[in-house]
Each structure stands twice: as C-alpha cells, then as structure tokens.
Motif scaffolding. Structure first.
Motif, PDB file in Angstrom:
ATOM      1  N   LEU A 153      22.159   5.282   4.292  1.00  0.00           N
ATOM      2  CA  LEU A 153      21.918   4.603   5.558  1.00  0.00           C
ATOM      3  C   LEU A 153      20.543   5.022   6.057  1.00  0.00           C
ATOM      4  CD1 LEU A 153      23.061   2.823   7.858  1.00  0.00           C
ATOM      5  CD2 LEU A 153      23.911   4.936   8.909  1.00  0.00           C
ATOM      6  N   TYR A 154      19.740   4.020   6.466  1.00  0.00           N
ATOM      7  CA  TYR A 154      18.374   4.286   6.882  1.00  0.00           C
ATOM      8  C   TYR A 154      18.189   3.980   8.360  1.00  0.00           C
ATOM      9  CZ  TYR A 154      17.418   4.249   1.864  1.00  0.00           C
ATOM     10  OH  TYR A 154      17.434   4.519   0.522  1.00  0.00           O
ATOM     11  N   GLU A 155      17.076   4.480   8.898  1.00  0.00           N
ATOM     12  CA  GLU A 155      16.736   4.147  10.275  1.00  0.00           C
ATOM     13  C   GLU A 155      16.664   2.637  10.448  1.00  0.00           C
ATOM     14  OE1 GLU A 155      13.019   6.112  10.799  1.00  0.00           O
ATOM     15  OE2 GLU A 155      13.925   7.990  11.466  1.00  0.00           O
ATOM     16  N   GLY A 156      17.150   2.150  11.591  1.00  0.00           N
ATOM     17  CA  GLY A 156      17.123   0.722  11.844  1.00  0.00           C
ATOM     18  C   GLY A 156      18.325  -0.005  11.278  1.00  0.00           C
ATOM     19  N   ASN A 177       8.019   4.185   4.530  1.00  0.00           N
ATOM     20  CA  ASN A 177       9.401   4.003   4.086  1.00  0.00           C
ATOM     21  C   ASN A 177      10.336   4.431   5.211  1.00  0.00           C
ATOM     22  OD1 ASN A 177       8.760   3.186   1.431  1.00  0.00           O
ATOM     23  ND2 ASN A 177       8.418   5.318   0.860  1.00  0.00           N
ATOM     24  N   LYS A 178      11.423   3.721   5.367  1.00  0.00           N
ATOM     25  CA  LYS A 178      12.399   4.120   6.371  1.00  0.00           C
ATOM     26  C   LYS A 178      13.059   5.431   5.933  1.00  0.00           C
ATOM     27  CE  LYS A 178      13.500  -0.558   7.930  1.00  0.00           C
ATOM     28  NZ  LYS A 178      14.562  -1.581   8.086  1.00  0.00           N
ATOM     29  N   GLU A 179      13.255   6.317   6.890  1.00  0.00           N
ATOM     30  CA  GLU A 179      13.863   7.601   6.568  1.00  0.00           C
ATOM     31  C   GLU A 179      15.374   7.449   6.433  1.00  0.00           C
ATOM     32  OE1 GLU A 179      12.848  10.836   9.012  1.00  0.00           O
ATOM     33  OE2 GLU A 179      10.700  10.475   8.927  1.00  0.00           O
ATOM     34  N   ILE A 180      15.905   8.112   5.403  1.00  0.00           N
ATOM     35  CA  ILE A 180      17.342   8.077   5.195  1.00  0.00           C
ATOM     36  C   ILE A 180      18.015   9.019   6.193  1.00  0.00           C
ATOM     37  CG2 ILE A 180      17.316   9.895   3.440  1.00  0.00           C
ATOM     38  CD1 ILE A 180      19.510   8.316   1.983  1.00  0.00           C
ATOM     39  N   CYS A 230       0.822  -1.211   0.000  1.00  0.00           N
ATOM     40  CA  CYS A 230       0.000   0.000   0.000  1.00  0.00           C
ATOM     41  C   CYS A 230       0.859   1.267   0.000  1.00  0.00           C
ATOM     42  CB  CYS A 230      -0.923   0.018   1.207  1.00  0.00           C
ATOM     43  SG  CYS A 230      -2.247  -1.204   1.115  1.00  0.00           S
ATOM     44  N   LYS A 231       0.272   2.325  -0.520  1.00  0.00           N
ATOM     45  CA  LYS A 231       0.950   3.607  -0.585  1.00  0.00           C
ATOM     46  C   LYS A 231       1.335   4.108   0.798  1.00  0.00           C
ATOM     47  CE  LYS A 231       0.413   8.244  -2.547  1.00  0.00           C
ATOM     48  NZ  LYS A 231      -0.451   9.118  -3.390  1.00  0.00           N
TER      49      LYS A 231
END
Length: 272
Positions: free
Chosen positions: A201-204, A167-170, A162-163
């Motif tokens: 690099l993303y969160e997590g 998304n993980k934030e960069i 789904c839209k």
C-alpha cells in the motif's frame, strides 16, 4: 504533477536539442542496427532522463526480435523499460501484448513505446480476463521533436521518465504485507486451498497485489480494487483448474510469513 527540479530543467536545456537532432538523423538514415539504435536511446536515457549507463541501464533485447528493449533499473529492480521501434515505423495499430506480458511477469508497472519521435507511456493494470487479465492504461503521449523548453506543460510528461520523478512511498508494514487467501470446504472444517498474496500500500491509496502463483501483479490507484481483481483471478483459476466455486462465507485472509516459499497449499487443517 510534481514540480520539475532545477537540475532536471538544466539537463533538458543542455541536452534536449542534441537528443532531438539524434532522432532526426536516425529518421533520415532509417537506422535499423541494434547497436546504433540502442546507443541513440541510451544517450537520451542518460542525458535527458538522468540515468547511469553502466549501473542503471540494461539491454533486454532478444536476438531476432522485432523490436529492441532498453531496461531502466532502480537498484536491482527494473523501474521501467522502453520498447524501441525503428524510426519512421508506425506502431499505432501494432498490438503489444508481448510487451505488456513482459511488464506483468517481471513486476514492472510502467513501460514505454517509442519510435524516437512519438513516446507513449503506459501503466499496467490487471483486470479479469481469460487467464489472469490485463489492461494497459496510456498515461501520456508526447512528441520529442515538438517539446518546447519554455513551456512546462510540454515537459511534465518527459519528467515522468526521469530518475528524479518521485516514487510513492510504501506505507504497508512488513507484517501485513504477506497474506494467505484461504478457501474453506463446505462445512468449514478444513481449508481446501490457501494462496499467497504479497501486498503493498502506497501513499495516496495506490496499492499493488502480487500473486506469486501466477507471477502476476495487480495495480490500482483506488483502494481495494487491485485486491478485488487479484481475488477474481484466483477465483477463476480455482474454477478452471479444480471446478470449484467459493462464496464469501468460505473465504478468509490470514497473515503469512515474508519468508514463505509455497505459493499454493491444499487440504490444510483449520486452526480454530
């Protein structure tokens, strides 16, 4: 797994039954027409997944190709794409190397294979292989006709497409996102090769490393793993193309400009 928003659940409630009916009809009629089949999946992408047909969907199908492809866009980039197999066709044992190649070379992390009833969601991971390496990780599988609105466990996999799926934030700043991986000659008096890397690099701790020279992207949910796989691929490229091998003492990393146009530099003077 993130909580499914109320508006998404409302969309499922209003349109899922109709989407399931369209798939049942497609199976009975064994639709093979490109236009009819794509329209059925566009209905699902718009009414179930929440995308706009005019601005966020694109037909990626190739005339004469075995399957059809529907791209789902986020801005100007393809968020994921769906490989559509005609209804009733069993794709379980059918290799999808071309599908994976398409995802890798277009910097797409997630892709989907479906015959309307069975949906398989994959994420690309690149590992060492003959040229640049690849591995497909099956994220989840669900049967659209078996989904039950009363059970969130059935709907969490559907939510991935789904839209609203987050998304993980960069978190990598622009200054550190572009680097040169350098290879020194034996006495370290000059740089034999410099190869550009674009890092995210993303969160997590998820990371993405793009190698423009190959037009290949490496992903990993583990710190440094994508970088290590990218470096292995570059090492193999230098060995195969130039017959050169470098140990860690003859490698270095330095910052590159985000406007760099060259992906490979050779015989560069050292600056120390």
């Amino acid at each position: 797994m993130p909580t499914i928003p109320k508006q998404v659940k409302s969309r499922f409630k209003n349109y899922l039954a109709n989407a399931q009916n369209k798939i049942i009809i497609a199976e009975k009629q064994f639709i093979e027409s490109n236009g009819k089949l794509l329209n059925a999946f566009k209905y699902i992408a718009c009414n179930i997944f929440g995308f706009n047909e005019q601005t966020e969907l694109t037909d990626l199908s190739i005339p004469g190709a075995k399957y059809y492809y529907l791209g789902v866009k986020n801005g100007n980039e393809i968020k994921y794409f769906i490989e559509i197999v005609p209804p009733k066709m069993n794709f379980k044992d059918d290799p999808f190397i071309k599908t994976s190649d398409f995802a890798i070379h277009n910097n797409i992390e997630r892709f989907v294979r479906t015959n309307g009833t069975v949906w398989e969601i994959y994420r690309n991971r690149c590992v060492q292989s003959n040229e640049y390496g690849q591995e497909q990780i099956k994220e989840c599988t669900f049967n659209l006709l078996d989904l039950n609105l009363k059970n969130d466990d059935y709907l969490t996999d559907l939510f991935v497409l789904c839209k609203e799926y987050p998304n993980k934030e960069i978190i990598t700043d622009l200054y550190n996102r572009n680097q040169w991986l350098g290879y020194l000659n034996e006495d370290k008096s000059s740089i034999d090769y410099m190869i550009l890397l674009r890092l995210s690099l993303y969160e997590g701790n998820s990371e993405k490393v793009h190698v423009p020279l190959f037009n290949v992207t490496y992903w990993s949910d583990q710190p440094l793993l994508a970088r290590q796989n990218a470096e292995k691929s570059i090492d193999k490229y230098l060995k195969d193309r130039y017959g050169r091998e470098f140990d860690n003492e003859h490698k270095f990393v330095t910052v590159a400009s985000y406007e760099e146009k060259d992906y490979l530099r050779e015989k560069v003077p050292v600056w120390w």
